[in-house]
Design an enzyme around this catalytic site. Sequence first.
Site, PDB file in Angstrom:
ATOM      1  N   PHE A 103     -11.145  -7.347  14.321  1.00  0.00           N
ATOM      2  CA  PHE A 103     -10.042  -7.755  13.453  1.00  0.00           C
ATOM      3  C   PHE A 103      -9.749  -6.654  12.428  1.00  0.00           C
ATOM      4  O   PHE A 103     -10.648  -6.178  11.756  1.00  0.00           O
ATOM      5  CB  PHE A 103     -10.416  -9.071  12.738  1.00  0.00           C
ATOM      6  CG  PHE A 103      -9.352  -9.522  11.774  1.00  0.00           C
ATOM      7  CD1 PHE A 103      -8.089  -9.898  12.219  1.00  0.00           C
ATOM      8  CD2 PHE A 103      -9.602  -9.554  10.406  1.00  0.00           C
ATOM      9  CE1 PHE A 103      -7.111 -10.284  11.327  1.00  0.00           C
ATOM     10  CE2 PHE A 103      -8.631  -9.954   9.510  1.00  0.00           C
ATOM     11  CZ  PHE A 103      -7.373 -10.313   9.975  1.00  0.00           C
ATOM     12  N   GLN A 104      -8.514  -6.262  12.366  1.00  0.00           N
ATOM     13  CA  GLN A 104      -8.043  -5.214  11.443  1.00  0.00           C
ATOM     14  C   GLN A 104      -8.735  -3.868  11.651  1.00  0.00           C
ATOM     15  O   GLN A 104      -8.935  -3.118  10.706  1.00  0.00           O
ATOM     16  CB  GLN A 104      -8.154  -5.670   9.990  1.00  0.00           C
ATOM     17  CG  GLN A 104      -7.179  -6.814   9.688  1.00  0.00           C
ATOM     18  CD  GLN A 104      -7.035  -7.132   8.227  1.00  0.00           C
ATOM     19  OE1 GLN A 104      -7.969  -6.954   7.452  1.00  0.00           O
ATOM     20  NE2 GLN A 104      -5.879  -7.626   7.843  1.00  0.00           N
ATOM     21  N   LYS A 150     -17.292  -1.121   6.261  1.00  0.00           N
ATOM     22  CA  LYS A 150     -17.634  -2.161   5.279  1.00  0.00           C
ATOM     23  C   LYS A 150     -19.133  -2.172   4.956  1.00  0.00           C
ATOM     24  O   LYS A 150     -19.521  -2.249   3.787  1.00  0.00           O
ATOM     25  CB  LYS A 150     -17.197  -3.514   5.856  1.00  0.00           C
ATOM     26  CG  LYS A 150     -17.425  -4.670   4.926  1.00  0.00           C
ATOM     27  CD  LYS A 150     -16.757  -5.928   5.444  1.00  0.00           C
ATOM     28  CE  LYS A 150     -16.871  -7.048   4.414  1.00  0.00           C
ATOM     29  NZ  LYS A 150     -16.139  -8.242   4.806  1.00  0.00           N
ATOM     30  N   GLU A 185       0.813  -1.222   0.000  1.00  0.00           N
ATOM     31  CA  GLU A 185       0.000   0.000   0.000  1.00  0.00           C
ATOM     32  C   GLU A 185       0.848   1.274   0.000  1.00  0.00           C
ATOM     33  O   GLU A 185       0.408   2.325  -0.482  1.00  0.00           O
ATOM     34  CB  GLU A 185      -0.975   0.012   1.185  1.00  0.00           C
ATOM     35  CG  GLU A 185      -2.083  -1.037   1.109  1.00  0.00           C
ATOM     36  CD  GLU A 185      -1.677  -2.385   1.678  1.00  0.00           C
ATOM     37  OE1 GLU A 185      -0.473  -2.588   1.965  1.00  0.00           O
ATOM     38  OE2 GLU A 185      -2.552  -3.256   1.833  1.00  0.00           O
ATOM     39  N   MET A 208      23.840   9.124   1.955  1.00  0.00           N
ATOM     40  CA  MET A 208      23.769  10.441   2.581  1.00  0.00           C
ATOM     41  C   MET A 208      24.096  10.347   4.076  1.00  0.00           C
ATOM     42  O   MET A 208      24.753  11.228   4.635  1.00  0.00           O
ATOM     43  CB  MET A 208      22.379  11.053   2.377  1.00  0.00           C
ATOM     44  CG  MET A 208      22.263  12.468   2.891  1.00  0.00           C
ATOM     45  SD  MET A 208      23.470  13.566   2.111  1.00  0.00           S
ATOM     46  CE  MET A 208      22.516  14.221   0.743  1.00  0.00           C
TER      47      MET A 208
HETATM   48  C1  LIG Z   1      12.162   5.979   5.108  1.00  0.00           C
HETATM   49  C2  LIG Z   1      13.441   6.658   5.478  1.00  0.00           C
HETATM   50  N1  LIG Z   1      14.280   6.070   6.374  1.00  0.00           N
HETATM   51  C3  LIG Z   1      15.457   6.666   6.688  1.00  0.00           C
HETATM   52  C4  LIG Z   1      15.816   7.860   6.126  1.00  0.00           C
HETATM   53  C5  LIG Z   1      17.130   8.551   6.500  1.00  0.00           C
HETATM   54  N2  LIG Z   1      17.980   8.651   5.316  1.00  0.00           N
HETATM   55  C6  LIG Z   1      18.117   9.778   4.585  1.00  0.00           C
HETATM   56  S1  LIG Z   1      19.086   9.601   3.261  1.00  0.00           S
HETATM   57  C7  LIG Z   1      19.419   7.998   3.660  1.00  0.00           C
HETATM   58  C8  LIG Z   1      20.317   7.156   2.812  1.00  0.00           C
HETATM   59  C9  LIG Z   1      19.676   6.803   1.518  1.00  0.00           C
HETATM   60  O1  LIG Z   1      20.423   5.765   0.922  1.00  0.00           O
HETATM   61  P1  LIG Z   1      20.209   5.380  -0.587  1.00  0.00           P
HETATM   62  O2  LIG Z   1      18.763   5.221  -0.887  1.00  0.00           O
HETATM   63  O3  LIG Z   1      21.072   4.238  -0.917  1.00  0.00           O
HETATM   64  O4  LIG Z   1      20.667   6.695  -1.350  1.00  0.00           O
HETATM   65  P2  LIG Z   1      22.108   7.418  -1.384  1.00  0.00           P
HETATM   66  O5  LIG Z   1      22.130   8.437  -0.287  1.00  0.00           O
HETATM   67  O6  LIG Z   1      23.165   6.379  -1.194  1.00  0.00           O
HETATM   68  O7  LIG Z   1      22.166   8.050  -2.725  1.00  0.00           O
HETATM   69  C10 LIG Z   1      18.747   7.626   4.832  1.00  0.00           C
HETATM   70  C11 LIG Z   1      18.853   6.305   5.487  1.00  0.00           C
HETATM   71  C12 LIG Z   1      14.893   8.430   5.218  1.00  0.00           C
HETATM   72  N3  LIG Z   1      15.114   9.607   4.620  1.00  0.00           N
HETATM   73  N4  LIG Z   1      13.731   7.799   4.892  1.00  0.00           N
END
Ligand SMILES: Cc1ncc(C[n+]2csc(CCOP(=O)(O)OP(=O)(O)O)c2C)c(N)n1
Length: 564
Positions: free
Chosen positions: A112-113, A162, A50, A470
């Site tokens: 449920f749910q 529902k 979803e 990042m």
């Molecule tokens: C759902 C979610 N969990 C954690 C983060 C924290 N976060 C920001 S950037 C990042 C790394 C992203 O890694 P990747 O998708 O491999 O992209 P890259 O930075 O290597 O280009 C994380 C864990 C986030 N933004 N969103």
Amino acid sequence: MRRNGGQIVCEALLREGVDVIFGLPGGAILPLYQILPEFPELRHILVRHEQGAAHAADGYARVTGRPGVAWATSGPGATNLVTGIATAQMDSVPMVVVTGQVGRAAIGSDAFQETDITGITLPITKHNYLVMHASEIAGVIKEAFHIASTGRPGPVLVDIPKDVFTEEVDVEWPDEIDLPGYKPNLQGHSGMIRRAANLINEAERPVILAGHGVILSQAFDELRELAEKAQIPVVPTLLGLSGFPDDHVLCVGMPGMHGMAYASLAIEEADLLIALGMRFDDRITGDTSSFATGSKKIHVDVDPSEIGKNIPVDVPIVGDVKRVLVDLNKRVQPSTHIDWLNRIEELKRDHPSMLVRETDKLIPQYVIKEISEATNGEAIVVTGVGQHQMWAAQHYSYNEPRSLVSSGGAGSMGYEVPGAMGAQVGRPDKVVWSVAGDGGFQMTMCEIATMVENHIPVKIAILNNGFLGMVRQWQEIFYNSSYVATGYSANPDFVKLAEAFGAFGARVTDKSQVRSTIMEAMAFDGPAIVDFVVEQEENVYPMIPAGMSVREMIEEPRPQEART
Ligand SMILES: Cc1ncc(C[n+]2csc(CCOP(=O)(O)OP(=O)(O)O)c2C)c(N)n1
């Protein structure tokens, strides 16, 4: 005419011009699903999760300007939508979400749910409803679309028990909506517009800060008119990118944490900021107390709660950006600002943020530049969140409105695959490139099956650095390279994975293969995944550390000091 609740939902959606729904069924919403075959004009795309439905509806909305629609069942179906709803709310994306709820008699019994999804989503929706009678559905759906798409757009959730789907009533279709207390102010105050025009006419170093509101209000021509008439440089925010052509001589580039150094410096040196449909997000301002202290500020936003929220302003204008600009442009006098434009050229020369480092290695910036050139800047680019997102913002040339789709406010990793799916469904005529991180890709990659099944030919470029890049960069810079829980030592074989899904798969490890593989992926008649195995520890520059000012900006090391 007697109709049951499910039939009323479908007919109401058709009356709102809906042509596609992203969803996944379950017990509480089953009566609605079982009615669907009576409405062949409603295309339903069955997702694998979803979250994918919500992001796809969001991507669809961002490229078409029309509300996206997602459906899910009660409980976990509904809660799986939450990230997607929050993403849309943070970025003002119009969306209508329908969830099934347990039967009326069971509400409150921990059935449920059963989940209180209106309670859960109260802070992350523009509005939400629990519909307790089928007779209310027609009016509620009409209101939901009106609220989602007017004023400051946003997601609206409609929760339907529902047994309300099966309840039969004589349906009355409302012609009008009467929502006391909800009357978005679109026309800017004429006195404020006069004051704004005076400030613009007197300014020596004006800058336009163009945000998502420019795109949402379709103020493309009006923004261009203002910029060209008074020769004002334009600095688009991340979500404002593509609202003003990147290749326009007055386009300076994105500012902020990972924006162009010269764009941030131009804001700093300006004597007037004209902020259009943007909200002075912390990724733009850094430390608010030292942000652009030398300038007067005009702030145009349709949402009055944004005005003065983060940054004090001199001229507040509550209104729709397009309408305000129509009035403002009549009062703005032609100007040249030659000295100021020369100064910006000087800043660009001294702080060359857009250069892709010369190296034989496969670096991610190079991949983005190649995709930009191979598509002539005419594709729609959908990103995840992280380094790849910033490189996609920096190095792709966005010249057509609505061509960058990205989770800005929420920063939702996992947006890249389903968001691109929705964008492609909304714009089947365009090439859609998903620029993905290997991390984000793995969060929602199940939707590749949905793309294969429904012939949705998205091209996916995984910038595979084997890291949550990042976060690794933050660890390198702020935590002395202590890489805790950011390396992926056993990523799957993305090429085999693509093939297992029935998509095109290819791996690129060398610069020389980049362009030809991009072309091969685009020539393939279906979803295609390219695994670009890029330098692992490349950093995004420039970088203004969180909460700091432009004076603390870290720029890319110059060639002699750069890593090779
Ligand atoms: C759902 C979610 N969990 C954690 C983060 C924290 N976060 C920001 S950037 C990042 C790394 C992203 O890694 P990747 O998708 O491999 O992209 P890259 O930075 O290597 O280009 C994380 C864990 C986030 N933004 N969103």
